[in-house]
Design an enzyme around this catalytic site. Structure first.
Site, PDB file in Angstrom:
ATOM      1  N   ASN B 197       0.862  -1.171   0.000  1.00  0.00           N
ATOM      2  CA  ASN B 197       0.000   0.000   0.000  1.00  0.00           C
ATOM      3  C   ASN B 197       0.906   1.230   0.000  1.00  0.00           C
ATOM      4  O   ASN B 197       1.494   1.582   1.015  1.00  0.00           O
ATOM      5  CB  ASN B 197      -0.889  -0.013   1.242  1.00  0.00           C
ATOM      6  CG  ASN B 197      -1.830   1.177   1.272  1.00  0.00           C
ATOM      7  OD1 ASN B 197      -1.682   2.117   0.493  1.00  0.00           O
ATOM      8  ND2 ASN B 197      -2.791   1.129   2.157  1.00  0.00           N
ATOM      9  N   ASP B 220      -6.835   5.981  -9.203  1.00  0.00           N
ATOM     10  CA  ASP B 220      -8.262   5.801  -8.913  1.00  0.00           C
ATOM     11  C   ASP B 220      -8.875   7.145  -8.529  1.00  0.00           C
ATOM     12  O   ASP B 220      -8.314   7.873  -7.720  1.00  0.00           O
ATOM     13  CB  ASP B 220      -8.432   4.805  -7.761  1.00  0.00           C
ATOM     14  CG  ASP B 220      -7.905   3.428  -8.136  1.00  0.00           C
ATOM     15  OD1 ASP B 220      -7.945   3.105  -9.333  1.00  0.00           O
ATOM     16  OD2 ASP B 220      -7.456   2.692  -7.240  1.00  0.00           O
ATOM     17  N   THR B 295       0.572   2.671 -20.544  1.00  0.00           N
ATOM     18  CA  THR B 295      -0.106   1.788 -19.605  1.00  0.00           C
ATOM     19  C   THR B 295      -1.398   1.246 -20.194  1.00  0.00           C
ATOM     20  O   THR B 295      -1.966   1.796 -21.133  1.00  0.00           O
ATOM     21  CB  THR B 295      -0.451   2.505 -18.288  1.00  0.00           C
ATOM     22  OG1 THR B 295      -1.418   3.511 -18.548  1.00  0.00           O
ATOM     23  CG2 THR B 295       0.779   3.093 -17.638  1.00  0.00           C
ATOM     24  N   GLU B 296      -1.837   0.186 -19.565  1.00  0.00           N
ATOM     25  CA  GLU B 296      -3.052  -0.481 -19.986  1.00  0.00           C
ATOM     26  C   GLU B 296      -4.242   0.458 -19.863  1.00  0.00           C
ATOM     27  O   GLU B 296      -5.137   0.483 -20.695  1.00  0.00           O
ATOM     28  CB  GLU B 296      -3.275  -1.726 -19.124  1.00  0.00           C
ATOM     29  CG  GLU B 296      -2.282  -2.850 -19.403  1.00  0.00           C
ATOM     30  CD  GLU B 296      -0.831  -2.510 -19.092  1.00  0.00           C
ATOM     31  OE1 GLU B 296      -0.566  -1.742 -18.144  1.00  0.00           O
ATOM     32  OE2 GLU B 296       0.050  -3.013 -19.815  1.00  0.00           O
TER      33      GLU B 296
HETATM   34  C1  SAM Z   1      -6.685   2.900 -12.527  1.00  0.00           C
HETATM   35  S1  SAM Z   1      -5.438   1.804 -12.097  1.00  0.00           S
HETATM   36  C2  SAM Z   1      -4.115   2.423 -13.099  1.00  0.00           C
HETATM   37  C3  SAM Z   1      -3.029   1.426 -13.307  1.00  0.00           C
HETATM   38  C4  SAM Z   1      -1.840   1.876 -14.160  1.00  0.00           C
HETATM   39  N1  SAM Z   1      -1.127   2.985 -13.564  1.00  0.00           N
HETATM   40  C5  SAM Z   1      -2.303   2.222 -15.558  1.00  0.00           C
HETATM   41  O1  SAM Z   1      -2.247   3.387 -15.924  1.00  0.00           O
HETATM   42  O2  SAM Z   1      -2.732   1.300 -16.276  1.00  0.00           O
HETATM   43  C6  SAM Z   1      -4.935   2.259 -10.463  1.00  0.00           C
HETATM   44  C7  SAM Z   1      -4.097   1.203  -9.801  1.00  0.00           C
HETATM   45  O3  SAM Z   1      -3.618   1.682  -8.568  1.00  0.00           O
HETATM   46  C8  SAM Z   1      -3.644   0.632  -7.628  1.00  0.00           C
HETATM   47  N2  SAM Z   1      -3.688   1.224  -6.280  1.00  0.00           N
HETATM   48  C9  SAM Z   1      -4.712   1.906  -5.730  1.00  0.00           C
HETATM   49  N3  SAM Z   1      -4.382   2.309  -4.492  1.00  0.00           N
HETATM   50  C10 SAM Z   1      -3.130   1.863  -4.257  1.00  0.00           C
HETATM   51  C11 SAM Z   1      -2.255   1.955  -3.140  1.00  0.00           C
HETATM   52  N4  SAM Z   1      -2.625   2.571  -2.031  1.00  0.00           N
HETATM   53  N5  SAM Z   1      -1.034   1.387  -3.231  1.00  0.00           N
HETATM   54  C12 SAM Z   1      -0.660   0.748  -4.374  1.00  0.00           C
HETATM   55  N6  SAM Z   1      -1.450   0.637  -5.441  1.00  0.00           N
HETATM   56  C13 SAM Z   1      -2.671   1.185  -5.402  1.00  0.00           C
HETATM   57  C14 SAM Z   1      -4.875  -0.136  -8.005  1.00  0.00           C
HETATM   58  O4  SAM Z   1      -4.828  -1.449  -7.510  1.00  0.00           O
HETATM   59  C15 SAM Z   1      -4.858  -0.068  -9.507  1.00  0.00           C
HETATM   60  O5  SAM Z   1      -4.176  -1.131 -10.082  1.00  0.00           O
END
Ligand code: SAM
Lengths: 432, 343
Positions: B197, B220, B295-296
């Site tokens: 996290n 997010d 990114t995806e």
């Molecule tokens: C909308 S996705 C974007 C993923 C990637 N950066 C992309 O552009 O494809 C946001 C990602 O952040 C991760 N995430 C959210 N809060 C997090 C945290 N506190 N620590 C690590 N990862 C986190 C989620 O699991 C998710 O995979």
């Protein structure tokens, strides 16, 4: 995403239990004790109990007090806790100068060394700062608003401390972290510059204190933790200098570590000038004294002071800057299933200024009740009664242990319970 | 209405990958808490397709990754020989810690992270006393790892790490890197991923001033006001990012959610330790060009957003906002304003 929900379990009775706290005026003008919502002050100069005056909108505390503290110059006293009120008292008049509402329950407080800022931490990990400029000890201030200073992400802050030189504010949390932040010139704009993180504890950090001497005026930080250690830190770099396994030093832990939960460090008090830290440990009857050699930057256990009475497990420690006496208290608010409403027992240790002839050891004595300054009058005021039945001590120790767990251990809810709690929350609405 | 369109598009776009899975993350954490830690070998992604994951196409990588994952499963010594970080990432805590709300190992301090397990090739060639490299780039919430993969070849000598909260996603990225290392000998040795996290444990991974770049791509959105404190860019978290960044280090972020873009802009502008990059700097920065395409999530926005999105144009990304802020100083000094680039 995970998210701390530290305010759970309101229905749980144990949460109401709060350990008794003690704090001593820097020049030992007075001693203050908090038991539950009750704040008791004894005037050592005038040798009498003090009647507090609180004419603020929210008079007196309505729920458990979780932190009390005198300012370094002795003019102010602050109390705060579960009723989300931060009360600032003048130590001249013992009137409440101002009551500030926090959004969340308050878990720790600190006062800047110049007495101009009061900082308090809430249960969501945010530290707030109050500006006391223009504060006149006799007027009742209204409309003081706190500004956010810094935050530990969703982690209860367990202790706040200013460094002796006032440059840093140090905050400890239940996620094993100690953060050292530059205390800025304009605190109301926030404290953004992190000097260091002191990382090394493997359980929640429960208490902080500074050791400083004439040779080391900037001081060294000591911390106590649920991992049953006391650690010594250089806050400039965050370097861990030494670790003292207090649980095993006090004979509480075998090396398998199976008794860890019993040797949580509950409070620390540095004895000014003497390079000694008094340590209260959750299952230890009496206190452990730890010596600090600041030139070699090491810690070593000195001894256990165990002759403080059967089942006397201190919940809080305090002393003045002259360090004549170490004040200790054990106690708890609202003992469930007992005739007592609350319990408090004060014991005082003297002799930190004296050494056994020919050695460097202190000649410590636990004062009898009639040797304690203020004697019966003081005990009556601070304890609520002169005598306290010893049978209730064990129950009290148990209750304190429980309340500490409730405060610091993340609640493990069942799935249904969690869903239920979610439904009950009011933060689900999407703002359009 | 444009705004409304964007808002709903965003909600709809992010729903499958972010909102659902993030909500689900709680359940997942629980589910695996007593199962295996991050070091445990797991290839569920290969075996039982995750509906969310399937939704995402890694076009050039998809096949080879899956093939390779199966190969690894059949012959675990192959991955052993490449020294992949499956054995022991961390010196894990001796006992499970009931006081923490996390169910994955957390390194006690940056000194406790076994970076040699993450980048075995770099560490084996560094020699005993050779200068040991430190991680310099962090991709926060790296998702499926597309950015890291692109950065890896763009900055082959820089160590970089992804931080991701979701267990399965982290596993996937791990396998993806492993596969790429196998199929491209000598390459992708500088990328790795940890499950953590980031909002809580960044100081446990990086020392003061260690990082030169931090990426927060398509974070997010957390629309609800009460949940704004869960946003990965916030005034208080920026203090921590400033701590781990070196002076001049850069924060990159991109979003297609207007509301979030405004929020992040305000946070960065109001933070006294960050300053905006100039437009020239943005155009000259090779990392910026990857933000919208690598990114995806970015690819998805491109696919679904169609007309508003111009792929490959870096900061001309008209579907949203790119922000980049540089850390100005470590020692407090005067305040500087941030200017922002909106496509
Ligand atoms: C909308 S996705 C974007 C993923 C990637 N950066 C992309 O552009 O494809 C946001 C990602 O952040 C991760 N995430 C959210 N809060 C997090 C945290 N506190 N620590 C690590 N990862 C986190 C989620 O699991 C998710 O995979």
């Amino acid at each position: 995403m995970e998210d701390a929900q530290p305010e759970g379990g309101e229905n749980n009775r144990d949460v109401d239990v709060a350990p008794a706290l003690i704090s001593v005026h820097p020049t030992q003008d007075s001693v203050a004790v908090a038991v539950g919502s009750d704040l008791r002050v004894f005037d050592l100069r005038g040798n009498c109990g003090i009647t507090l005056v609180d004419e603020t909108g929210e008079a007196f505390h309505k729920d458990s007090i979780r932190a009390i503290r005198y300012g370094a110059n002795g003019k102010l006293f602050v109390s705060a806790g579960d009723d989300k009120l931060v009360k600032i008292w003048s130590t001249d008049s013992w009137r409440c100068i101002t009551s500030v509402c926090s959004e969340k329950r308050v878990s720790a407080i600190a006062i800047s060394n110049d007495g101009l800022y009061v900082c308090f931490a809430d249960k969501f990990g945010v530290v707030w700062v109050l500006d006391l400029h223009g504060l006149d000890g006799n007027e009742t201030l209204v409309d003081k608003k706190a500004a956010p200073l810094l935050a530990h992400y969703c982690s209860i802050i367990t202790s706040l401390e200013f460094s002796p030189d006032g440059r840093f504010i140090v905050s400890a949390d239940r996620d094993f972290k100690i953060r050292v932040t530059v205390f800025p010139k304009k605190p109301l704009d926030g404290a953004h510059e992190i000097q260091s993180f002191c990382l090394g504890h493997t359980e929640f950090v429960s208490c902080l204190a500074f050791l400083c001497t004439a040779e080391y005026p900037q001081g060294f930080l000591v911390s106590g933790s649920g991992d049953s250690t006391v650690r010594l830190w250089d806050i400039n770099s965050g370097t861990l200098l030494d670790t003292c396994e207090v649980g095993s030093q006090a004979g509480l832990v075998d090396y398998s570590g199976s008794e860890l939960s019993c040797s949580t460090v509950t409070d620390l008090c540095t004895i000014p000038g003497g390079n000694v830290v008094a340590v209260a440990i959750q299952s230890l009857q009496g206190i452990l004294l730890v010596s600090c050699d600041l030139s070699s930057q090491t810690l070593g256990a000195v001894k256990v002071v165990s002759n403080m009475g059967d089942n006397f497990i201190p919940t809080s420690l305090g002393c003045s800057s002259s360090a004549e006496l170490l004040w200790t208290i054990t106690g708890v608010s609202k003992l469930h299933g007992s005739d007592y409403n609350s319990l408090a027992r004060v014991r005082v240790l003297s002799g930190f200024k004296k050494t056994v002839p020919g050695t460097t050891k202190h000649e410590l004595t636990v004062l009898d009740d009639n040797e304690v300054p203020g004697e019966e009058k003081l005990l009556e005021k601070l304890q609520g009664s002169v005598t306290v039945e010893e049978e209730v001590f064990l129950a009290a120790a148990e209750a304190v242990k429980k309340s500490m767990c409730n405060l610091l251990i993340k609640k493990q809810y069942t799935t249904e319970r969690r869903e239920f709690r979610k439904r009950g929350r009011n933060d689900k609405k999407i703002k359009q | 209405m444009k705004l409304g369109f964007r808002f709903s598009t965003a909600a709809q776009l992010l729903a499958p990958i972010c909102n659902n899975s993030v909500k689900g993350a709680k359940g997942k954490l629980r589910k695996f808490s007593d199962h295996k830690d991050v070091n445990g070998r797991r290839t569920e992604l290969g075996r039982q397709p995750n509906p969310n994951a399937q939704d995402i196409s890694f076009s050039p990588f998809k096949n080879c990754v899956k093939k390779d994952m199966l190969e690894n499963e059949a012959n675990s010594t192959i991955s052993k020989s490449t020294g992949l970080p499956r054995k022991r990432f961390y010196r894990a805590r001796a006992h499970s810690n009931p006081l923490s709300d996390s169910h994955f190992p957390v390194p006690i301090s940056p000194n406790h992270v076994e970076y040699s397990h993450h980048y075995p090739q770099f560490f084996s060639s560094a020699g005993e006393v050779g200068s040991i490299k430190k991680v310099q780039f962090a991709d926060i919430g790296c998702g499926f790892g597309g950015l890291l993969i692109s950065l890896s070849t763009l900055f082959p000598e820089t160590l970089m790490i992804g931080m991701e909260l979701r267990d399965k996603v982290t596993e996937y990225v791990k396998e993806r890197i492993l596969a790429l290392r196998t199929t491209n000998p000598g390459q992708y040795q500088n990328v790795s991923v940890v499950r953590t996290n980031s909002m809580k444990y960044i100081p446990n991974y990086f020392e003061k001033g260690q990082l030169t770049k931090m990426f927060f791509l398509f974070p997010d959105p957390h629309f609800k006001e009460k949940n704004h404190r869960r946003r990965v860019i916030s005034p208080h978290l920026l203090d921590e990012y400033a701590y781990v960044l070196e002076v001049g280090g850069i924060i990159y972020t991109i979003t297609d959610v207007e509301e979030l873009g405004d929020w992040m802009k305000t946070c960065l502008e109001n933070h006294p330790m960050f300053e905006a990059l100039t437009e020239e700097e943005l155009h000259a920065d090779p990392a910026v060009k990857l933000l919208s395409t690598a990114t995806e999530e970015g690819q998805k926005v491109a696919r679904n957003g169609g007309q508003t999105f111009q792929a490959g144009q870096g900061c001309d990304f008209s579907g949203g906002v790119i922000l980049a802020g540089a850390l100005l100083y470590q020692q407090a000094s005067s305040r500087t304003l941030l200017a922002m680039l909106v496509g």
